[in-house]
Design a protein around this motif. Structure first.
Motif, mmCIF file in Angstrom:
data_model
loop_
_atom_site.group_PDB
_atom_site.id
_atom_site.type_symbol
_atom_site.label_atom_id
_atom_site.label_comp_id
_atom_site.label_asym_id
_atom_site.label_seq_id
_atom_site.Cartn_x
_atom_site.Cartn_y
_atom_site.Cartn_z
ATOM 1 N N PHE A 111 53.031 127.735 43.676
ATOM 2 C CA PHE A 111 54.435 127.606 43.276
ATOM 3 C C PHE A 111 55.292 126.857 44.299
ATOM 4 C CE2 PHE A 111 52.817 131.226 40.883
ATOM 5 C CZ PHE A 111 53.199 130.873 39.599
ATOM 6 N N GLY A 112 54.698 126.409 45.413
ATOM 7 C CA GLY A 112 55.388 125.517 46.327
ATOM 8 C C GLY A 112 56.421 126.163 47.224
ATOM 9 N N TYR A 113 56.068 127.280 47.854
ATOM 10 C CA TYR A 113 56.959 127.900 48.829
ATOM 11 C C TYR A 113 56.119 128.391 50.005
ATOM 12 C CZ TYR A 113 55.325 132.229 46.596
ATOM 13 O OH TYR A 113 54.548 133.229 46.084
ATOM 14 N N THR A 114 56.771 128.888 51.035
ATOM 15 C CA THR A 114 56.090 129.442 52.195
ATOM 16 C C THR A 114 56.326 130.943 52.232
ATOM 17 O OG1 THR A 114 56.410 127.402 53.452
ATOM 18 C CG2 THR A 114 55.918 129.407 54.710
ATOM 19 N N PRO A 115 55.273 131.757 52.200
ATOM 20 C CA PRO A 115 55.485 133.212 52.236
ATOM 21 C C PRO A 115 56.059 133.636 53.582
ATOM 22 C CG PRO A 115 53.147 132.687 52.411
ATOM 23 C CD PRO A 115 53.849 131.403 52.125
ATOM 24 N N GLU A 116 57.015 134.535 53.531
ATOM 25 C CA GLU A 116 57.675 134.989 54.755
ATOM 26 C C GLU A 116 57.815 136.505 54.738
ATOM 27 O OE1 GLU A 116 61.390 132.982 54.535
ATOM 28 O OE2 GLU A 116 60.633 131.105 55.381
ATOM 29 N N GLY A 117 57.844 137.068 55.945
ATOM 30 C CA GLY A 117 58.117 138.491 56.072
ATOM 31 C C GLY A 117 56.918 139.367 55.797
ATOM 32 N N ALA A 118 57.133 140.655 55.991
ATOM 33 C CA ALA A 118 56.073 141.636 55.752
ATOM 34 C C ALA A 118 55.791 141.758 54.258
ATOM 35 C CB ALA A 118 56.499 142.987 56.326
ATOM 36 N N GLY A 166 41.803 148.644 44.568
ATOM 37 C CA GLY A 166 42.317 148.121 45.838
ATOM 38 C C GLY A 166 42.734 146.672 45.745
ATOM 39 N N ASP A 167 41.994 145.874 44.991
ATOM 40 C CA ASP A 167 42.332 144.457 44.844
ATOM 41 C C ASP A 167 43.666 144.278 44.123
ATOM 42 O OD1 ASP A 167 39.994 143.632 46.096
ATOM 43 O OD2 ASP A 167 38.863 143.562 44.230
ATOM 44 N N LEU A 168 43.953 145.139 43.149
ATOM 45 C CA LEU A 168 45.231 145.042 42.455
ATOM 46 C C LEU A 168 46.380 145.429 43.378
ATOM 47 C CD1 LEU A 168 44.525 146.374 38.846
ATOM 48 C CD2 LEU A 168 44.132 144.122 39.825
ATOM 49 N N VAL A 169 46.163 146.423 44.222
ATOM 50 C CA VAL A 169 47.182 146.781 45.211
ATOM 51 C C VAL A 169 47.440 145.599 46.146
ATOM 52 C CG1 VAL A 169 47.707 148.296 47.166
ATOM 53 C CG2 VAL A 169 46.671 149.251 45.095
ATOM 54 N N HIS A 170 46.370 144.931 46.570
ATOM 55 C CA HIS A 170 46.521 143.767 47.459
ATOM 56 C C HIS A 170 47.286 142.628 46.794
ATOM 57 C CE1 HIS A 170 42.599 145.191 49.602
ATOM 58 N NE2 HIS A 170 43.667 145.816 50.054
ATOM 59 N N MET A 171 47.301 142.586 45.460
ATOM 60 C CA MET A 171 47.998 141.534 44.726
ATOM 61 C C MET A 171 49.502 141.716 44.707
ATOM 62 S SD MET A 171 46.927 138.856 43.209
ATOM 63 C CE MET A 171 48.366 138.805 42.145
ATOM 64 N N LEU A 172 49.968 142.959 44.825
ATOM 65 C CA LEU A 172 51.380 143.260 44.588
ATOM 66 C C LEU A 172 52.335 142.466 45.483
ATOM 67 C CD1 LEU A 172 51.054 147.112 44.023
ATOM 68 C CD2 LEU A 172 51.410 145.346 42.279
ATOM 69 N N PRO A 173 52.049 142.283 46.785
ATOM 70 C CA PRO A 173 52.981 141.477 47.593
ATOM 71 C C PRO A 173 53.110 140.034 47.101
ATOM 72 C CG PRO A 173 51.626 142.835 49.020
ATOM 73 C CD PRO A 173 51.030 142.935 47.641
ATOM 74 N N ALA A 174 52.048 139.451 46.571
ATOM 75 C CA ALA A 174 52.140 138.096 46.027
ATOM 76 C C ALA A 174 53.068 138.057 44.819
ATOM 77 C CB ALA A 174 50.752 137.574 45.646
ATOM 78 N N ILE A 175 53.061 139.123 44.022
ATOM 79 C CA ILE A 175 53.976 139.196 42.879
ATOM 80 C C ILE A 175 55.416 139.248 43.372
ATOM 81 C CG2 ILE A 175 54.655 140.551 40.873
ATOM 82 C CD1 ILE A 175 51.956 139.132 40.572
ATOM 83 N N SER A 176 55.669 140.022 44.415
ATOM 84 C CA SER A 176 57.018 140.073 44.991
ATOM 85 C C SER A 176 57.446 138.703 45.484
ATOM 86 C CB SER A 176 57.064 141.086 46.145
ATOM 87 O OG SER A 176 56.790 142.398 45.692
ATOM 88 N N ASP A 177 56.523 137.980 46.119
ATOM 89 C CA ASP A 177 56.841 136.632 46.610
ATOM 90 C C ASP A 177 57.197 135.702 45.457
ATOM 91 O OD1 ASP A 177 56.232 137.498 49.162
ATOM 92 O OD2 ASP A 177 54.263 136.551 49.232
ATOM 93 N N ILE A 178 56.384 135.710 44.415
ATOM 94 C CA ILE A 178 56.638 134.835 43.267
ATOM 95 C C ILE A 178 58.013 135.146 42.671
ATOM 96 C CG2 ILE A 178 55.900 134.228 40.926
ATOM 97 C CD1 ILE A 178 53.005 134.859 41.850
ATOM 98 N N ALA A 179 58.274 136.427 42.479
ATOM 99 C CA ALA A 179 59.560 136.820 41.884
ATOM 100 C C ALA A 179 60.735 136.383 42.740
ATOM 101 C CB ALA A 179 59.592 138.331 41.688
ATOM 102 N N GLY A 180 60.538 136.367 44.063
ATOM 103 C CA GLY A 180 61.611 135.978 44.959
ATOM 104 C C GLY A 180 61.817 134.479 45.086
ATOM 105 N N HIS A 181 60.796 133.686 44.741
ATOM 106 C CA HIS A 181 60.877 132.238 44.951
ATOM 107 C C HIS A 181 60.901 131.415 43.671
ATOM 108 C CE1 HIS A 181 59.460 133.446 49.008
ATOM 109 N NE2 HIS A 181 60.114 132.385 49.402
ATOM 110 N N VAL A 182 60.552 132.014 42.546
ATOM 111 C CA VAL A 182 60.515 131.271 41.277
ATOM 112 C C VAL A 182 61.639 131.796 40.382
ATOM 113 C CG1 VAL A 182 59.131 130.613 39.281
ATOM 114 C CG2 VAL A 182 58.024 130.984 41.501
ATOM 115 N N PRO A 183 62.710 131.036 40.223
ATOM 116 C CA PRO A 183 63.837 131.507 39.411
ATOM 117 C C PRO A 183 63.397 131.800 37.971
ATOM 118 C CG PRO A 183 64.446 129.561 40.691
ATOM 119 C CD PRO A 183 62.962 129.714 40.822
#
Length: 324
Positions: free
Chosen positions: A153-160, A14-31
């Protein structure tokens, strides 16, 4: 320029599933992020499902701790140590903040980020980070993980939350079946058989077959007893993680005890009802793009009526709009 990132979050499911949105955020904000992830070998498939994860580095803490000083265990630990020492990362992010995760962080090369003394579950872990971040403790796990990644990584998480599981969900045809998870690792999490039978009656009255998930022989036996004498009901054989994910992705609804698979169902975007009895949903509520309900509280299980009402709400919310 590539930013090489190492994520340390070894378990549990369950903890790894909870991590997945943070990975999406990083990928979207860190070129040009190149993300590696250290995960417990039994759950290493889960990070691999996310398209932004470049490599999963398996660790075997759960197996090693039973035979810590055996020759084979020492060889495997030495191989992992050599593997990590040969890599250079720009950022190492410990998303677990435990002494067992710090043991891994300290073997890797790069700037080490983690939670500060007041934020970490094991405060001593914070002493080993180069950069420490403050994140409020009593908030949903997905929010905590997204907040920590954003601070690093210095961004603000947004969205679902975006779980990045489209490789599993795309093309999955929804079937007239309910996935049921009536088993748990501890007896104090179990829900009364009479409640489950009311749920089964209700789901079948709504035209759904029953597919019960179970692991070991005791769980299989209990599941078979729960559906004894019912038609359109089966206990699935013990399945691998990807096989379970495929079953969940095709289910009309999932009803289960608070477990990693219930959280995976929510992350896959299936209507999901979670039954909490020995744990609190304050820190680990179900979250996902479809209807979810996290019912009960530590020491206070939900009654069958609450679960039936949530099932109706979930099924009605997912019903196609006849005007479309």
């Amino acid at each position: 320029m590539t930013t090489r990132i190492l994520i340390v979050r070894t378990s549990s499911l369950g903890d790894l599933v909870h991590m997945l949105p943070a990975i999406s955020d990083i990928a979207g904000h860190v070129p040009d992020a190149r993300i590696d992830w250290i995960a417990e070998e039994s759950f290493a498939e889960i990070p691999s499902w996310h398209p932004a994860v470049h490599e999963v580095i398996p660790v075997a803490h759960r197996r090693w701790r039973k035979h810590w000083w055996d020759a084979q265990t020492r060889r495997e630990r030495a191989a992992l140590r050599a593997d990590l020492a040969a890599r250079q990362y720009d950022i190492i992010l410990d998303m677990q903040a435990l002494l067992k995760s710090v043991w891994l962080v300290r073997q890797a090369r790069g700037v080490r980020h983690g939670l500060d003394w007041k934020s970490a579950r094991e405060p001593l872990a914070s002493l080993f980070y180069d950069v420490k971040h403050r994140v409020e403790f009593w908030q949903p796990a997905i929010v905590r993980q997204r907040t920590l990644a954003a601070a690093t990584f210095g961004y603000t998480p947004e969205g679902a939350p975006d779980f990045g599981l489209r490789a599993i969900t795309d093309g999955a045809a929804i079937e007239p079946a309910a996935l049921i998870m009536p088993s748990a690792s501890r007896d104090d999490k179990l829900w009364p058989a009479g409640h489950w039978r009311r749920v089964f009656d209700h789901l079948q009255a709504r035209g759904l077959g029953l597919r019960l998930l179970a692991g070991n022989e005791a769980e299989q036996a209990r599941a078979r007893e729960l559906i004894q004498g019912r038609e359109q009901a089966e206990v699935l054989p013990r399945l691998g993680l990807r096989q379970v994910a495929d079953q969940l992705a095709r289910a009309r609804i999932m009803v289960g005890l608070d477990s990693g698979l219930t959280h995976l169902s929510a992350g896959l975007g299936r209507p999901t009802i979670g039954i909490y009895k020995a744990s609190t949903p304050v820190r680990t509520p179900l979250q996902g793009p479809a209807y979810t309900a996290s019912l009960g509280e530590r020491g206070q299980e939900p009654d069958a009526g609450q679960v039936l009402a949530a099932i109706d709400a979930a099924l009605d919310a997912a019903r196609p709009d006849p005007a479309q």
